[in-house]
Scaffold this motif. Structure first.
Motif, PDB file in Angstrom:
ATOM      1  N   ILE A   1      50.199  48.090  25.832  1.00 20.48           N
ATOM      2  CA  ILE A   1      51.368  48.973  25.808  1.00 20.48           C
ATOM      3  C   ILE A   1      52.424  48.571  26.833  1.00 20.48           C
ATOM      4  O   ILE A   1      53.359  49.339  27.096  1.00 20.48           O
ATOM      5  CB  ILE A   1      50.971  50.452  25.999  1.00 20.48           C
ATOM      6  CG1 ILE A   1      50.259  50.666  27.342  1.00 20.48           C
ATOM      7  CG2 ILE A   1      50.128  50.936  24.851  1.00 20.48           C
ATOM      8  CD1 ILE A   1      49.907  52.123  27.583  1.00 20.48           C
ATOM      9  N   GLY A   2      52.278  47.385  27.415  1.00 19.77           N
ATOM     10  CA  GLY A   2      53.389  46.852  28.185  1.00 19.77           C
ATOM     11  C   GLY A   2      53.306  46.918  29.687  1.00 19.77           C
ATOM     12  O   GLY A   2      54.343  46.897  30.365  1.00 19.77           O
ATOM     13  N   ALA A   3      52.101  46.969  30.229  1.00 26.71           N
ATOM     14  CA  ALA A   3      51.968  46.988  31.689  1.00 26.71           C
ATOM     15  C   ALA A   3      52.503  45.701  32.292  1.00 26.71           C
ATOM     16  O   ALA A   3      52.551  44.651  31.647  1.00 26.71           O
ATOM     17  CB  ALA A   3      50.508  47.175  32.084  1.00 26.71           C
ATOM     18  N   GLY A   4      52.910  45.791  33.548  1.00 23.07           N
ATOM     19  CA  GLY A   4      53.241  44.600  34.308  1.00 23.07           C
ATOM     20  C   GLY A   4      51.955  43.887  34.690  1.00 23.07           C
ATOM     21  O   GLY A   4      50.929  44.040  34.014  1.00 23.07           O
ATOM     22  N   PRO A   5      51.941  43.123  35.763  1.00 26.07           N
ATOM     23  CA  PRO A   5      50.719  42.447  36.202  1.00 26.07           C
ATOM     24  C   PRO A   5      49.561  43.437  36.350  1.00 26.07           C
ATOM     25  O   PRO A   5      49.744  44.558  36.818  1.00 26.07           O
ATOM     26  CB  PRO A   5      51.112  41.850  37.550  1.00 26.07           C
ATOM     27  CG  PRO A   5      52.589  41.642  37.439  1.00 26.07           C
ATOM     28  CD  PRO A   5      53.095  42.796  36.620  1.00 26.07           C
ATOM     29  N   LEU A   6      48.376  43.002  35.924  1.00 25.59           N
ATOM     30  CA  LEU A   6      47.196  43.863  35.948  1.00 25.59           C
ATOM     31  C   LEU A   6      46.085  43.226  36.781  1.00 25.59           C
ATOM     32  O   LEU A   6      45.859  42.022  36.721  1.00 25.59           O
ATOM     33  CB  LEU A   6      46.675  44.111  34.538  1.00 25.59           C
ATOM     34  CG  LEU A   6      47.446  45.077  33.652  1.00 25.59           C
ATOM     35  CD1 LEU A   6      46.911  45.027  32.227  1.00 25.59           C
ATOM     36  CD2 LEU A   6      47.357  46.495  34.195  1.00 25.59           C
ATOM     37  N   LEU A   7      45.387  44.073  37.516  1.00 26.42           N
ATOM     38  CA  LEU A   7      44.222  43.655  38.286  1.00 26.42           C
ATOM     39  C   LEU A   7      43.153  44.714  38.103  1.00 26.42           C
ATOM     40  O   LEU A   7      43.430  45.915  38.228  1.00 26.42           O
ATOM     41  CB  LEU A   7      44.587  43.518  39.769  1.00 26.42           C
ATOM     42  CG  LEU A   7      43.450  43.181  40.739  1.00 26.42           C
ATOM     43  CD1 LEU A   7      42.898  41.789  40.468  1.00 26.42           C
ATOM     44  CD2 LEU A   7      43.941  43.290  42.184  1.00 26.42           C
TER      45      LEU A   7
ATOM     46  N   VAL B   1      35.818  48.833  49.254  1.00 27.66           N
ATOM     47  CA  VAL B   1      37.193  49.322  49.179  1.00 27.66           C
ATOM     48  C   VAL B   1      38.111  48.446  50.019  1.00 27.66           C
ATOM     49  O   VAL B   1      39.229  48.105  49.595  1.00 27.66           O
ATOM     50  CB  VAL B   1      37.268  50.795  49.634  1.00 27.66           C
ATOM     51  CG1 VAL B   1      38.724  51.273  49.640  1.00 27.66           C
ATOM     52  CG2 VAL B   1      36.431  51.683  48.729  1.00 27.66           C
ATOM     53  N   ARG B   2      37.640  48.050  51.181  1.00 29.69           N
ATOM     54  CA  ARG B   2      38.450  47.182  52.049  1.00 29.69           C
ATOM     55  C   ARG B   2      38.716  45.828  51.388  1.00 29.69           C
ATOM     56  O   ARG B   2      39.841  45.319  51.412  1.00 29.69           O
ATOM     57  CB  ARG B   2      37.725  46.993  53.380  1.00 29.69           C
ATOM     58  CG  ARG B   2      38.554  46.290  54.441  1.00 29.69           C
ATOM     59  CD  ARG B   2      37.893  46.380  55.808  1.00 29.69           C
ATOM     60  NE  ARG B   2      36.521  45.903  55.794  1.00 29.69           N
ATOM     61  CZ  ARG B   2      35.446  46.657  56.027  1.00 29.69           C
ATOM     62  NH1 ARG B   2      35.588  47.946  56.284  1.00 29.69           N
ATOM     63  NH2 ARG B   2      34.235  46.140  56.003  1.00 29.69           N
ATOM     64  N   ASP B   3      37.688  45.272  50.747  1.00 26.70           N
ATOM     65  CA  ASP B   3      37.863  43.997  50.043  1.00 26.70           C
ATOM     66  C   ASP B   3      38.824  44.139  48.870  1.00 26.70           C
ATOM     67  O   ASP B   3      39.630  43.237  48.587  1.00 26.70           O
ATOM     68  CB  ASP B   3      36.518  43.465  49.556  1.00 26.70           C
ATOM     69  CG  ASP B   3      35.614  43.015  50.697  1.00 26.70           C
ATOM     70  OD1 ASP B   3      36.120  42.830  51.822  1.00 26.70           O
ATOM     71  OD2 ASP B   3      34.398  42.861  50.458  1.00 26.70           O
ATOM     72  N   PHE B   4      38.746  45.271  48.176  1.00 22.82           N
ATOM     73  CA  PHE B   4      39.645  45.536  47.051  1.00 22.82           C
ATOM     74  C   PHE B   4      41.090  45.599  47.535  1.00 22.82           C
ATOM     75  O   PHE B   4      41.999  45.014  46.924  1.00 22.82           O
ATOM     76  CB  PHE B   4      39.244  46.848  46.377  1.00 22.82           C
ATOM     77  CG  PHE B   4      40.133  47.293  45.243  1.00 22.82           C
ATOM     78  CD1 PHE B   4      40.415  46.451  44.178  1.00 22.82           C
ATOM     79  CD2 PHE B   4      40.676  48.570  45.234  1.00 22.82           C
ATOM     80  CE1 PHE B   4      41.224  46.863  43.121  1.00 22.82           C
ATOM     81  CE2 PHE B   4      41.477  49.000  44.191  1.00 22.82           C
ATOM     82  CZ  PHE B   4      41.755  48.144  43.134  1.00 22.82           C
ATOM     83  N   ALA B   5      41.324  46.273  48.656  1.00 22.07           N
ATOM     84  CA  ALA B   5      42.677  46.367  49.203  1.00 22.07           C
ATOM     85  C   ALA B   5      43.206  44.993  49.586  1.00 22.07           C
ATOM     86  O   ALA B   5      44.389  44.683  49.342  1.00 22.07           O
ATOM     87  CB  ALA B   5      42.685  47.299  50.413  1.00 22.07           C
ATOM     88  N   THR B   6      42.351  44.159  50.152  1.00 17.81           N
ATOM     89  CA  THR B   6      42.759  42.797  50.510  1.00 17.81           C
ATOM     90  C   THR B   6      43.163  42.017  49.273  1.00 17.81           C
ATOM     91  O   THR B   6      44.185  41.307  49.257  1.00 17.81           O
ATOM     92  CB  THR B   6      41.628  42.075  51.240  1.00 17.81           C
ATOM     93  OG1 THR B   6      41.304  42.791  52.444  1.00 17.81           O
ATOM     94  CG2 THR B   6      42.016  40.654  51.591  1.00 17.81           C
TER      95      THR B   6
ATOM     96  N   SER C   1      47.476  39.813  45.812  1.00 18.11           N
ATOM     97  CA  SER C   1      47.996  39.579  44.466  1.00 18.11           C
ATOM     98  C   SER C   1      49.384  40.174  44.264  1.00 18.11           C
ATOM     99  O   SER C   1      50.251  39.565  43.632  1.00 18.11           O
ATOM    100  CB  SER C   1      47.045  40.183  43.426  1.00 18.11           C
ATOM    101  OG  SER C   1      45.763  39.577  43.492  1.00 18.11           O
ATOM    102  N   PHE C   2      49.608  41.388  44.774  1.00 17.83           N
ATOM    103  CA  PHE C   2      50.851  42.111  44.507  1.00 17.83           C
ATOM    104  C   PHE C   2      51.857  42.025  45.644  1.00 17.83           C
ATOM    105  O   PHE C   2      53.038  42.280  45.434  1.00 17.83           O
ATOM    106  CB  PHE C   2      50.550  43.583  44.219  1.00 17.83           C
ATOM    107  CG  PHE C   2      49.868  43.844  42.898  1.00 17.83           C
ATOM    108  CD1 PHE C   2      49.602  42.819  42.005  1.00 17.83           C
ATOM    109  CD2 PHE C   2      49.498  45.127  42.538  1.00 17.83           C
ATOM    110  CE1 PHE C   2      48.985  43.059  40.786  1.00 17.83           C
ATOM    111  CE2 PHE C   2      48.886  45.389  41.328  1.00 17.83           C
ATOM    112  CZ  PHE C   2      48.617  44.341  40.452  1.00 17.83           C
ATOM    113  N   GLY C   3      51.382  41.739  46.836  1.00 18.28           N
ATOM    114  CA  GLY C   3      52.285  41.690  47.985  1.00 18.28           C
ATOM    115  C   GLY C   3      52.503  43.048  48.614  1.00 18.28           C
ATOM    116  O   GLY C   3      52.310  43.240  49.811  1.00 18.28           O
TER     117      GLY C   3
END
Length: 276
Positions: free
Chosen positions: A50-56, A68-73, A78-80
């Protein structure tokens, strides 16, 4: 709420999935996490279509601080930047306090409260940098205490208090902190719940709850939350039941509990002896 970098936990189903899909349709970049990788993959596929931008996407146990800390890193690499974090992941159980083991009680707190704390801590530097929005999911049961839900109420009251305190700390940084209080939303949370004490007919109880209490469609709940984030509201009440309970609690802080319990007991079909 367009062209933002948004992080959502508990995105595999329910409100989390609807938030992801509605934000995807606006072209936002999404970092989605859920404990169930299969449900998460389904959300990612729909979001892409349905048109999302970059996905992770990341399978994630929010009660595990290191994960959670690793996910945030990973997200910031990836997104800046991160513009919005929605700490949505949550679980519930059924059973009174005396019937609930310490381990089961702790599990609800670990996911519903500590998951919010871990997410907030891990993404706080990015949100400070973007002057973004930190959105924490409490509940109607973060406004009132309800029999048979001591663990859930404790976790959701904790989310409320944490969010209110953090809001004051982050005002000078320009970070918007919202606490969301959904009422009865039509999701599968009741069917996914564990039971800590026996009931005569578990399926009948869940069906009554779904019919009489869990009425608001999840997509409507998501729409209300997204609008609240857009307007940078500090408290987001989702559904007429949440607004009613909030008003009653403010007007009659000492008298509201008995009335609410009678209404909830009637909706779930619990007998009078099971209610205070």
């Amino acid at each position: 709420m367009r062209s933002k970098n948004v992080v959502i936990t508990g995105a595999g189903s329910g409100i989390g999935r609807e938030l992801a899909l509605q934000l995807a349709a606006r072209g936002n970049a999404l970092a989605l996490a859920d404990l169930d990788p299969q449900s998460l993959d389904e959300t990612l596929i729909q979001a892409r279509l349905i048109g999302a931008g970059p996905l992770l996407g990341q399978a994630l146990d929010v009660s595990d601080e290191a994960q959670v800390r690793d996910f945030a890193t990973q997200v910031t690499a990836s997104f800046g930047t991160v513009d919005v974090l929605i700490n949505n992941a949550g679980i519930t159980r059924f059973g009174d306090f005396a019937s609930t083991s310490a381990e089961a009680f702790r599990k609800v707190l670990d996911v519903n409260f500590w998951g919010v704390v871990h997410g907030s801590r891990a993404f706080l530097p990015a949100l400070r940098a973007s002057r973004g929005s930190l959105v924490n999911l409490s509940s109607l049961f973060g406004l009132i205490g309800v029999a048979g839900q001591a663990h859930y109420c404790a976790s959701k009251f904790a989310v409320r208090g944490f969010s209110e305190a953090l809001r004051q700390e982050l005002k000078a940084d320009g970070v918007h902190v919202a606490c969301v209080h959904p009422g009865g939303v039509r999701t599968r949370i009741a069917r996914s719940a564990s039971f800590d004490q026996a009931v005569d007919d578990q399926e009948a109880l869940i069906s009554r709850l779904e019919k009489n209490t869990l009425k608001l469609p999840a997509d409507e709940a998501a729409r209300i939350i997204i609008e609240g984030i857009r307007l940078r509201r500090e408290r987001i009440l989702v559904g007429r039941d949440a607004k009613f309970v909030d008003l009653l609690q403010r007007l009659l802080p000492c008298a509201h509990t008995g009335l609410i319990h009678r209404l909830l007991g009637r909706a779930s079909g619990r007998n009078k002896s099971a209610n205070p």
